[in-house]
Design a protein around this motif. Structure first.
Motif, mmCIF file in Angstrom:
data_model
loop_
_atom_site.group_PDB
_atom_site.id
_atom_site.type_symbol
_atom_site.label_atom_id
_atom_site.label_comp_id
_atom_site.label_asym_id
_atom_site.label_seq_id
_atom_site.Cartn_x
_atom_site.Cartn_y
_atom_site.Cartn_z
ATOM 1 N N ALA A 18 -2.224 -1.421 -54.140
ATOM 2 C CA ALA A 18 -2.465 -1.068 -55.548
ATOM 3 C C ALA A 18 -3.021 0.354 -55.654
ATOM 4 O O ALA A 18 -2.676 1.112 -56.567
ATOM 5 C CB ALA A 18 -3.432 -2.071 -56.175
ATOM 6 N N HIS B 268 -0.298 2.815 -55.192
ATOM 7 C CA HIS B 268 0.488 2.896 -56.424
ATOM 8 C C HIS B 268 -0.193 3.807 -57.438
ATOM 9 O O HIS B 268 0.405 4.716 -58.003
ATOM 10 C CB HIS B 268 0.670 1.487 -57.007
ATOM 11 N N ASP B 269 -1.494 3.562 -57.661
ATOM 12 C CA ASP B 269 -2.202 4.305 -58.719
ATOM 13 C C ASP B 269 -2.498 5.747 -58.297
ATOM 14 O O ASP B 269 -2.458 6.655 -59.125
ATOM 15 C CB ASP B 269 -3.535 3.615 -59.056
ATOM 16 N N TYR C 49 3.099 5.330 -55.278
ATOM 17 C CA TYR C 49 4.044 4.478 -54.566
ATOM 18 C C TYR C 49 4.714 3.531 -55.555
ATOM 19 O O TYR C 49 4.061 3.011 -56.480
ATOM 20 C CB TYR C 49 3.309 3.654 -53.492
ATOM 21 N N ALA C 50 5.998 3.292 -55.352
ATOM 22 C CA ALA C 50 6.727 2.360 -56.208
ATOM 23 C C ALA C 50 6.594 0.965 -55.609
ATOM 24 O O ALA C 50 7.103 0.707 -54.524
ATOM 25 C CB ALA C 50 8.192 2.762 -56.298
ATOM 26 N N LEU C 51 5.830 0.110 -56.268
ATOM 27 C CA LEU C 51 5.699 -1.272 -55.812
ATOM 28 C C LEU C 51 5.273 -2.130 -56.994
ATOM 29 O O LEU C 51 4.952 -1.612 -58.063
ATOM 30 C CB LEU C 51 4.696 -1.371 -54.645
ATOM 31 N N ASP C 52 5.284 -3.446 -56.803
ATOM 32 C CA ASP C 52 4.949 -4.370 -57.893
ATOM 33 C C ASP C 52 3.424 -4.391 -58.056
ATOM 34 O O ASP C 52 2.713 -5.118 -57.366
ATOM 35 C CB ASP C 52 5.480 -5.767 -57.546
ATOM 36 N N ILE C 53 2.933 -3.563 -58.966
ATOM 37 C CA ILE C 53 1.488 -3.366 -59.089
ATOM 38 C C ILE C 53 0.795 -4.637 -59.554
ATOM 39 O O ILE C 53 -0.314 -4.954 -59.098
ATOM 40 C CB ILE C 53 1.166 -2.156 -60.010
#
Lengths: 589, 212
Positions: free
Chosen positions: B113, B116-117, B121-125
């Motif tokens: 997470a 991502h923030d 990164y592109a992922l399912d946050i």
């Protein structure tokens, strides 16, 4: 409707066990966040969770047992009052009194900490919990609105203490309202009453804070706690599934007051300026040393204002005299002011009255604390040099430096050991306290030279004691290479004869007033007569309270507050005793 | 001399800096430009670690990857007290391994997470945050009952173990991934205790505790 309810109902916001020493708990009620911390003296502080400086959460700050320090720029806030005591970026200044964080009430009951935005009355008693030691369960945060949680709790099941292995308890809802459910469980002759308080954290979040009517004792306690934890966790999972199926309510936006109204208002102007806004009781009077009486002053109601080391109060005595005494307290010791009063042989009524007339239980009028002798915390090393009763502000400073583990040494000159005041406090300062006893003036001079030799940049010295000793110490410090700005001093009184024979004119730039100061009258008196309010305290040029900024003209300094460099600069003046050499002074008043 | 292939903002590298600071181990760092340079995917780095992950250490020719594995190695070799990884206590070693795997779970959720923030990164946050909260609930409950059983640390030992070091960084940095710890008071108290271990050191985003 909800607004009213949010403000006036008491809710638990933490468990007592959430507040171990030197920790800051992060709480929230109806969207408003709190930093909750227990000081070393046991007091529970519930504060708005934001530093007044940059809004950083104080719940990530440091609880040093006496003050809460913000992680961001190190602003320090006092136990109880939440008043700012120190701003590292302004090390030479005492923070303004308006820099006080918002506080909320805190009451510990049933193993929980209760608070409320605008309480009406006391925390209500809960039937069934008053008898014996209740047991607070582990708080269970739930991502669901309080109403959903309360509904689920009405159907909640658990086993009574002593019967937790069964599953057939007879459940009765004893009482319930919007934020609590009281359930009794009976099985095989055992019965347990549990009250589940539902803390509304935000519109869509809650905490279940359960309390059992009876602690089952050390042997069985953890098994009982695990039993309830498991049952409530299942309840939570069910409620969260229900909540997730509904649209999420918008989070509550709390309203932040900028500054409490009482602090934001300017004090009322008055003709005398020496105000005694506070009433205190003499809670304790004792012999703090040979010839020195200690007084512990506690507020008649509410809290005493925030102080910092070096601060003093005016004490208005029953005989009409007004005297200044330094606050001896260490940091965070905010439930009282402690002062030390030496019986002066040539007392004009101040010390004699306090020694002989004032007794425990008496009520005194005092001013708010003022600090014209603030303590920097950024020195590479701090020297404290006290003579006799001059130790009082320096004992406060030494306690603060000791508590913050800052490098310092505390030199205390006295006639003999019996005259060292506040021995209980000195006991805690043994590592850095150096008594110098029974020295002649010549020996004192030699000792001062030893102490003050070895100046290095970044060191600061604080001097307080009898006039001749201060004169000698300041001269020696100068010879030893101490710059004026590193030498801080406070005189008890101004023993110089005041020459008030001059007559001149003052122009008050802000007030748009021009006044004549005749011989025999002070600037302060003339200003007050013209309705210009000016605070003052000692009114003899020692304490620094009535200082004004000079914009134009040449002051005739007669005080002992300013140092020589400040006097030469001519930009500040003590309006109680100092006058003008020029025909006219323009003051920033 | 140990060389740590290090990225300042990596919680997994910080674990090793933290343990080495506590144990007083001397080491030097070789910076890896994780972001934006993606140096951990570069040819030279993949020779050190074909998984393309930091941290890696080189201790006089012994090259090791995986933060948890390196914690075991450092504690087993350099902790004269033997308390951080007590080799003679199989039950405790089992528990420590269990929590080292748990720490990998925290990396896969709370650290993801944060990537991502912070590093886009592109992922399912939502899944990353929900996964972290699920783990934090388990850890908070474990630590809360620990407080009632005179257990200050993750494992039942009188002093901390590498399980505490493995779990600490990405718990402490969780807010950088939008995962508040407000609902985990026992975790917050445990964080204070970890910060008071002698030799504790900070990294960006990890603040010190005051004196106990």
């Amino acid at each position: 409707m909800q607004q009213e309810r949010t403000r006036t109902r008491w809710h638990p916001i933490a468990a007592s066990h959430d507040l171990p020493p030197r920790h800051v708990f992060h709480a929230q009620l109806w969207g408003r966040e709190f930093a909750v911390w227990r000081a070393d003296d046991g007091y529970v502080n519930v504060w708005e969770n934001r530093c007044l400086h940059r809004g950083v959460r104080l719940s990530i700050g440091i609880n040093d047992g006496r003050e809460l320090k913000c992680q961001y720029h190190g602003w320090r806030y006092a136990n109880r009052t939440a008043g700012c005591t120190y701003i590292p970026a302004h090390p030479a200044d005492a923070p303004a009194r308006t820099i006080t964080n918002r506080t909320y009430p805190a009451v510990e009951r049933y193993g929980l900490v209760w608070s409320c935005e605008q309480p009406e009355g006391e925390v209500p008693g809960v039937p069934g919990l008053e008898r014996e030691a209740p047991l607070a369960l582990r708080g269970i945060p739930v991502n669901a609105p309080a109403a959903l949680v309360v509904t689920a709790l009405r159907a909640h099941r658990f086993q009574p203490n002593g019967r937790i292995d069964g599953s057939d308890a007879e459940m009765v809802v004893k009482a319930a309202d919007d934020f609590s459910v009281a359930l009794s469980a009976r099985a095989d002759g055992a019965a347990t009453l549990a009250i589940f308080f539902v803390q509304p954290v935000d519109s869509g979040r809650s905490v279940i804070r359960g309390v059992l009517d009876r602690d089952p004792g050390a042997e069985a306690r953890n098994a009982v706690l695990r039993h309830h934890n498991a049952g409530l966790s299942v309840l939570r999972d069910n409620v969260e599934r229900q909540a997730a199926a509904r649209p999420a309510p918008a989070p509550i936006e709390p309203v932040y007051e900028r500054v409490p109204a009482a602090l934001a208002e300017l004090p009322e102007p008055s003709a005398h300026g020496r105000k005694a806004a506070l009433r205190v009781t003499v809670a304790r009077k004792w012999e703090a040393a040979d010839g020195i009486a200690g007084f512990e002053l506690r507020p008649l109601k509410g809290l005493l204002p925030t102080f910092q080391p070096g601060a003093h109060i005016d004490v208005h005595l029953p005989n009409g005299a007004i005297r200044q005494y330094s606050i001896v307290n260490g940091p965070g010791e905010s439930d009282r002011y402690v002062i030390g009063v030496k019986r002066e042989a040539d007392s004009k009524g101040g010390s004699l009255c306090l020694h002989e007339t004032v007794r425990e239980g008496d009520v005194l009028a005092i001013s708010e604390p003022r600090n014209n002798f603030p303590l920097r915390r950024d020195a590479v090393k701090t020297l404290l040099v006290a003579g006799g009763i001059g130790a009082t502000p320096l004992i406060a400073m030494a306690q603060a430096l000791h508590h913050q583990r800052l490098v310092h040494s505390f030199h205390y000159f006295a006639q003999n050991e019996a005259q060292l005041a506040f021995g209980d406090r000195l006991d805690g300062l043994k590592d850095t306290l150096v008594p110098h006893l029974g020295l002649t003036p010549q020996e004192t001079g030699g000792r001062l030279r030893d102490i003050l030799s070895g100046y290095a940049e970044g060191m600061h010295v604080y001097l307080c004691g009898p006039g001749p000793m201060l004169e000698a110490a300041r001269a020696i410090a100068g010879e030893c290479g101490w710059p004026d700005e590193a030498v801080h001093f406070e005189y008890f009184k101004n023993t110089r004869a005041i020459d008030d024979s001059s007559a001149f004119e003052i122009a008050l730039a802000r007030s748009c007033l021009t006044l004549k100061v005749p011989a025999g009258r002070s600037i302060l008196e003339v200003m007050r007569e013209a309705g210009v309010d000016m605070p003052s305290s000692c009114e003899q040029g020692a304490c620094g309270t009535c200082m004004a900024t000079v914009i134009e003209g040449e002051p005739d300094h007669q005080d002992v507050y300013l140092n020589d460099a400040e006097k030469r600069a001519g930009t500040k003046i003590m309006t109680c005793v100092s006058r003008a050499k020029s025909a006219r002074l323009v003051l920033d008043v | 001399m140990i060389t740590l292939y290090d990225y300042e903002l990596s919680g997994n590298c910080y674990k090793l800096r933290l343990l080495m600071s506590i144990l007083g181990i001397e080491y030097k760092t070789a910076p890896v430009d994780f972001y934006p340079g993606r140096e951990h995917k570069s040819e030279w780095f993949l020779k050190l670690n074909p998984l393309g992950q930091i941290p890696v250490i080189d201790d006089d020719g012994l090259v090791l990857r995986d933060a948890q594995a390196i914690l075991i190695y450092l504690a087993a070799k350099y902790d004269p007290s033997g308390t951080w990884y007590p080799r003679g206590n199989p039950a405790l070693l089992g528990k420590i391994s269990q929590w080292l795997s748990f720490a990998d779970g925290i990396t896969a959720t709370a650290s993801a997470a944060r990537l991502h923030d912070g590093l886009f990164y592109a992922l399912d946050i939502d899944a990353a945050r929900a996964g972290a909260h699920r783990l934090f609930r388990i850890l908070d409950e474990h630590l809360w009952f620990g407080e009632r059983e005179d257990r200050d640390w993750i494992c039942s030992a009188p002093s901390p173990t590498i399980a505490d070091i493995a779990c600490f960084p990405y718990v402490m940095l969780s807010e950088e991934g939008g995962i508040p710890r407000q609902d985990y008071p026992a975790i917050r108290r445990w964080c204070d205790r970890v910060k008071r271990i002698k030799g504790f050191t900070v990294m960006s985003g990890v603040f010190p505790a005051g004196p106990a």
